[in-house]
Every structure is written in structure tokens, then in C-alpha cells.
Scaffold this motif. Structure first.
Motif, mmCIF file in Angstrom:
data_model
loop_
_atom_site.group_PDB
_atom_site.id
_atom_site.type_symbol
_atom_site.label_atom_id
_atom_site.label_comp_id
_atom_site.label_asym_id
_atom_site.label_seq_id
_atom_site.Cartn_x
_atom_site.Cartn_y
_atom_site.Cartn_z
ATOM 1 N N TYR A 191 28.617 77.021 10.465
ATOM 2 C CA TYR A 191 29.739 77.841 9.948
ATOM 3 C C TYR A 191 29.671 79.361 10.074
ATOM 4 O O TYR A 191 30.331 80.003 10.725
ATOM 5 N N ASN A 192 28.381 79.851 9.977
ATOM 6 C CA ASN A 192 27.946 81.202 10.461
ATOM 7 C C ASN A 192 28.170 81.408 11.788
ATOM 8 O O ASN A 192 28.718 82.659 12.281
ATOM 9 N N TYR A 238 32.159 82.349 9.951
ATOM 10 C CA TYR A 238 32.544 82.119 8.584
ATOM 11 C C TYR A 238 31.046 82.295 7.826
ATOM 12 O O TYR A 238 30.256 81.621 7.972
ATOM 13 N N SER A 241 30.358 80.216 13.516
ATOM 14 C CA SER A 241 31.956 80.391 13.838
ATOM 15 C C SER A 241 32.401 81.658 13.107
ATOM 16 O O SER A 241 33.722 81.840 13.026
ATOM 17 N N VAL A 300 24.681 72.917 7.936
ATOM 18 C CA VAL A 300 26.296 73.442 8.090
ATOM 19 C C VAL A 300 26.382 74.774 7.708
ATOM 20 O O VAL A 300 27.406 75.455 8.384
ATOM 21 N N ILE A 333 29.308 81.448 4.776
ATOM 22 C CA ILE A 333 29.092 80.325 3.562
ATOM 23 C C ILE A 333 27.923 80.286 3.166
ATOM 24 O O ILE A 333 26.814 80.614 3.780
#
Lengths: 120, 478
Positions: B128-129, B133, B131, B124, B135
Motif C-alpha cells: 500500500y505504501n 497509501y 501505491s 500489505v 497505512i
């Protein structure tokens, strides 16, 4: 483990779950049985090994040493033992009595009283 | 008049006959028969009265309509999450599924097996990284908690129920037995009872005759066979593990494993475990007779060597080190068992030792008995699966007895008849009852034969063995 997941339904299902089948349950159960029993035996055998070392260190070796000690000095020490018994008991009692008298004297801070003597 | 009517409506008797009640009248009556039988066994037959009596009384309290001394929903239903046969269940299931649907979406972001669910945190975070983002695992946990109240994700993505939520609920709305049950839920009682057992147990026969450990290991066979059979009968692996451990013939161990793996089966498993422990003098002898010859039963064993104080002191320390390093999950049992023993054998902590083996264990026994008994209400006790648990428990017990006897028999052959195989059956943990049965059986065939001290070796080895088996289940299935 699974081919597809139906997230939209209220319960997540997957089609090819292996444990649901009897054969897979047997395989899974059998592997836990084997690994579990092997672990139990391995751990307890390790403890056995430790206890065997215990026996060696605290029983067998000290016993051997004690036996050796017992056998060797018998010839040489025997006369000494006789000598030890020889000294005058009265002399020893006098020394102990003097020490007690000293301890019981008013100058001494100790507060005790000898009730009896016992020969050991 | 209406006040009297209202008052009568609140009585337990009215609730028992009420058509609206979840529990039917026949279920209450059936439970009272079972409770009566347990009282009979404890008081008249004197079978494990110290535990069966509080358990039976706890059951009585739990089955008095309107008394509401325990609220099992605080522990099992309100904040309950599980994966059974690959399906997410429990009261948190819907929230977890929302989280999966709205946040995770893709299969590679989580792992769902037959009995577990975990978020693949690394996958996950990487996605996200990529993309843009940034987190962290903490962010995912924060998001998870907005979906699923009362639970949290650990760094490995595994869901845990917040204990503070349960405790808060118990403190705010719980009754006396709810508070006592926290000791079971938190795993406090089994460990403290083990400390008392350790303080009362003399491990000298085992130290003097370490071969006994093999019989203690052989007597765990029933635990794993029952686990396998429970799987066949459709129980989940966690439930099967909790059922199998009945074969270890160790009440605290069974309770600790069950509260971890299958808390909803606690009542049935605890009652089965303690009942079989109490029935050892009836269950074991036929199998002891079946698996040994007349000649073997008359074997007289040589006296055990004396054990030094140094050995007695080193033993609990070394056992704790070895067992807990190999199976850390066994630490709550083995660690406390050995702590109790060290308090006793060290000779420098007499007050603590006496407390552990008297007042403390007695208090905990009362608390444990009442709270375990209180989990057995009609709704969750009168089920077909309870009958299966009782049947499988008995089978586990019998197979464990036979396992110990078979190992004893093999050792008898290997040592040229120096070991009486009757002591093998004592490998089933229940101290000192199982050892007494071996002694009685031996004396029945030769009144001058004294097997008690020899049987105590496998007996205490069985305590360690069952704790190890419990640790295996906890590390495999939790």
C-alpha cells in the motif's frame, strides 16, 4: 506449503498440503515427539543440575565442615567442657532468680510469673 | 386445557420425545447410562470422587432437555474461527474469507498453513505504501473488524476472538454454568488448582533424590506418542496435542491445554483424563509386573537425606525461573504450582497456604467439575471421535507408565541395583495415587519394603514434566 488457493469456493482448498498424507503426519508427529521429549529431558536435567548444586551447597559442604569441627576440637575443647559443668549451679540459679524477681517487682511493667524451672 | 397442553409441551420429558429435537431419545438414554457409570465409579468405587462426581452431575445438567444451563454456542459456535486441515472453519469463516477476497487478494498478503492463518502485515503495508497509501497495522485491524465482528488482528496478523464479546454474551444471555465455565475459558481454574496442589505437595523426596527427575521425564513419552497416533487417525495437530496430554495423567494440565487447543473436545478429554487417573491402581500394575523382574521388585532403597528449609524455599523459586524462562507457555501451571509450594514451605504465610490447599482448591474443584461435565452434552459427546479419544488416552497413559518404568530400569542397571524400577511408574504425575501404587506393588513382593517416599520423587517430577510437555504443545501448536 500450497500451490493455489481457490478463494471463490466456500471453503479454501489447497492442493499440495503435506500433512494430509500419512508419511507427512509421521514426519511431523515424529519431529514433535523428538523435540518435545528432548525439551522435557533438557528442562528436567537442568533442574537436576540445580538440585545437585543444592546438595553440594546445603548438604555435602556443611556436613564436611561439621565433621571437621567435630573431629578437631574434641581434644582441646574436652577439658573446657568439663570446666563448664563445674561452676556452681546455685550461683547461676541465684542470678536468674534475681533477674526474675526484678522483673516481677512492682516497678517493672512486666506481668509474668515463673511456674517451673527445667534443667536443660 | 390448552394452557395445560402448553405447559406439558415445555417439560423436559416432552422435549426428550420431540421429533424436532436435535438430540434423539437414544442419545439422551446413552448419556444417562454413561453418567450412571461415572456416578457408580465415584460413589461406590470411590474413584476420584471429588472430581468425577461434580463432572458426572455437570453432565447430567447438560443433558436435561430444556434446562439450558450452559450455552456452548457462546464459547464454541457463535464466535469460532479455526483452520483445520488447511481449511478455514467456524462461524467466522465466511467473514474471514470475505476479508481475504475483498482486501487481501494476493497470496503473498497472507499465510495459510495446515492449522493456522495469518495476514502478512509487513507485505500489505509495503504494497500500500508503494501505491502511495500510508497505512499502519492498526488500520488493517480496523478494516478487518469491519469485515469480521467479534474478532481482531494482532500486530503479527494473527486472528484472535474478542474475549469481551464472549463475556458480554454470557453476562447478557448466559446461565449459571455459563458463568462458571468462564473460569475454564479464561484458564483460571487449572492454575488455581495447581496452586492448591503445590501447597499440598512436599518436594523434599525430589530435592533429596534429583535423579527422580529422569523418571518423571521418561513418563511423558506416552504424551507425544499419543499425539503422533492421533495425527494418524485424522485429528488435527491441535486436537492431537489435547488428546496426547491425557498421557501426562494430570487433570488441570489436560484441561488447560484442551481449552487452548481444542475446546470442543474438553468434555471427552477431561472425563478420559480423570477416569484414567482414578483407574491407576487397575491400569498400572500389569505393566509394572511385565517390565520388571522379581528381583528388581524386591530392591530396597536407602533412606533419603534430610532436606533443609533453605533448599525447600529456593526450590520453587528456581524451578519457576528455569522452566518459565525456557518454556513461557508452562508459566500458568508451573508458576502457580510453585507459588502454592512456596506459600507452604516458607512458613510465613500459613493462612494463605491453608486457604490454597483447602477452601480455594475445594471451591475451584466444584466449579471446574460442574462446568467441564456440562460441556459433555449428547451432541458433542456421542461421537466416534470420543471413542478414539478414550482409546488414545488409555494408550497414552500406558505408554507413559512404561516410559517411566523403562527409565527406572535403566537407572537400576546404571546404579548397580540401588534403584527399584517400580518407582518409575510413579512418574505419571497423578499425585499421590501413582506413588501409592508403587508402594503397594513393592510391599506385595517384600512386605518390609517401603517405597512410598522414593516414589514421591518421580511422582512430583511427573507434575513438573507434564506441565513442561503442556508448555511444549502450547508453544508448538497454538
Amino acid at each position: 506449503m500450497f500451490d493455489s488457493i481457490d478463494i471463490s469456493s466456500s471453503i479454501i482448498n489447497f492442493e499440495s498440503f503435506e500433512l494430509g498424507q500419512l508419511g507427512s503426519a509421521f514426519l511431523y508427529g515424529g519431529s514433535v515427539l523428538l523435540i518435545g521429549m528432548a525439551t522435557v529431558f533438557a528442562v528436567l536435567c537442568l533442574l537436576w543440575l540445580c538440585l545437585a548444586i543444592f546438595k553440594l551447597c546445603f548438604h555435602t559442604i556443611p556436613e564436611r565442615k561439621a565433621k571437621k569441627k567435630k573431629v578437631a576440637p574434641v581434644v582441646q575443647v574436652a577439658p573446657k567442657v568439663v570446666e563448664v559443668k563445674k561452676p556452681d549451679d546455685g550461683e547461676i540459679i541465684a542470678v536468674i532468680a534475681a533477674a526474675i524477681a526484678m522483673a516481677e517487682s512492682e516497678d517493672s511493667g512486666m506481668k509474668f510469673r515463673v511456674v517451673s524451672f527445667k534443667r536443660i | 386445557m390448552s394452557a395445560i397442553k402448553d405447559f406439558l409441551g415445555t417439560t423436559g420429558i416432552a422435549q426428550m420425545f420431540s421429533a424436532d429435537s436435535d438430540t434423539k431419545l437414544w442419545q439422551y438414554l446413552a448419556m444417562y447410562v454413561i453418567i450412571g457409570a461415572l456416578f457408580y465409579l465415584a460413589i461406590v468405587k470411590k474413584f476420584e470422587p471429588l472430581l468425577l462426581m461434580p463432572i458426572a452431575f455437570g453432565m447430567l445438567l447438560a443433558n436435561l432437555p430444556g434446562a439450558e444451563l450452559i450455552h456452548l454456542e457462546f464459547f464454541f459456535d457463535e464466535y469460532y474461527f479455526a483452520v483445520e486441515n488447511g481449511q478455514i472453519t467456524g462461524t467466522l469463516a465466511l467473514q474471514v474469507r470475505d476479508f481475504i477476497y475483498n482486501f487481501l487478494g494476493y497470496e503473498e498478503f497472507f499465510t495459510l498453513t495446515n492449522d493456522s492463518f495469518a495476514v502478512n502485515m509487513d507485505a500489505v503495508i509495503s504494497a500500500y505504501n508503494a501505491s502511495g497509501y500510508q497505512i499502519t497495522a492498526a488500520d488493517i485491524n480496523d478494516l478487518f473488524q469491519t469485515y469480521v465482528s467479534g474478532a481482531y488482528l494482532d500486530a503479527e496478523g494473527i486472528i484472535h476472538i474478542k474475549m469481551s464479546t464472549v463475556i458480554q454474551e454470557v453476562i447478557n444471555n448466559g446461565g449459571l454454568v455459563d458463568i462458571l465455565y468462564l473460569g475454564v475459558k479464561l484458564g483460571v481454574y487449572p492454575s488455581l488448582i495447581f496452586m492448591g496442589v503445590g501447597a499440598m505437595t512436599d518436594f523434599s523426596p525430589l530435592i533429596a533424590n534429583p535423579k527422580s527427575l529422569l523418571m518423571g521425564a521418561g513418563a511423558q513419552f506416552g504424551v507425544f506418542v499419543a499425539f503422533m497416533l492421533a495425527l494418524f487417525l485424522g485429528f488435527t495437530p491441535t486436537e492431537a496435542g489435547a488428546i496426547g496430554i491425557i498421557g501426562g495423567a494430570d487433570g488441570p494440565t489436560a484441561i488447560l491445554v484442551t481449552k487452548e487447543l481444542a475446546p470442543h473436545l474438553l468434555g471427552a478429554i477431561a472425563i478420559a483424563a480423570y477416569s484414567y487417573m482414578a483407574l491407576i491402581p487397575i491400569i498400572q500394575p500389569p505393566f509394572m509386573k511385565l517390565l520388571t523382574t522379581d528381583k528388581e521388585r524386591k530392591i530396597k532403597m536407602t533412606n533419603l537425606r534430610s532436606v533443609s528449609k533453605t533448599e525447600k524455599i529456593l526450590f520453587p523459586i528456581i524451578v519457576t525461573g528455569i522452566v518459565c524462562l525456557i518454556i513461557p507457555d508452562a508459566a500458568p501451571l508451573v508458576g502457580f504450582l510453585m507459588l502454592g509450594n512456596l506459600l507452604n514451605v516458607s512458613g510465613v504465610a500459613d493462612r494463605l497456604s491453608k486457604t490454597a490447599q483447602n477452601e480455594l482448591i475445594n471451591i475451584i474443584t466444584i466449579f471446574l467439575g460442574i462446568s467441564v461435565g456440562a460441556t459433555a452434552n449428547a451432541a458433542n459427546f456421542l461421537r466416534l471421535e470420543t471413542l478414539f479419544i478414550i482409546g488414545l488416552g488409555l494408550l497414552a497413559f500406558v505408554i507413559s507408565t512404561c516410559g517411566g518404568l523403562v527409565v527406572g530400569k535403566i537407572m537400576c542397571k546404571l546404579t548397580g541395583g540401588k534403584i527399584n524400577p517400580l518407582i518409575g511408574s510413579a512418574g505419571v504425575s497423578a499425585v499421590p495415587m501413582a506413588a501409592r501404587v508403587s508402594q503397594d506393588m513393592g510391599r506385595r513382593y517384600d512386605p518390609s519394603n517401603f517405597l512410598l517416599m522414593h516414589a514421591m520423587g518421580p511422582n512430583v517430577a511427573g507434575v513438573i514434566g507434564s506441565a513442561v510437555a503442556a508448555g511444549v504443545f502450547l508453544s508448538f501448536l497454538r
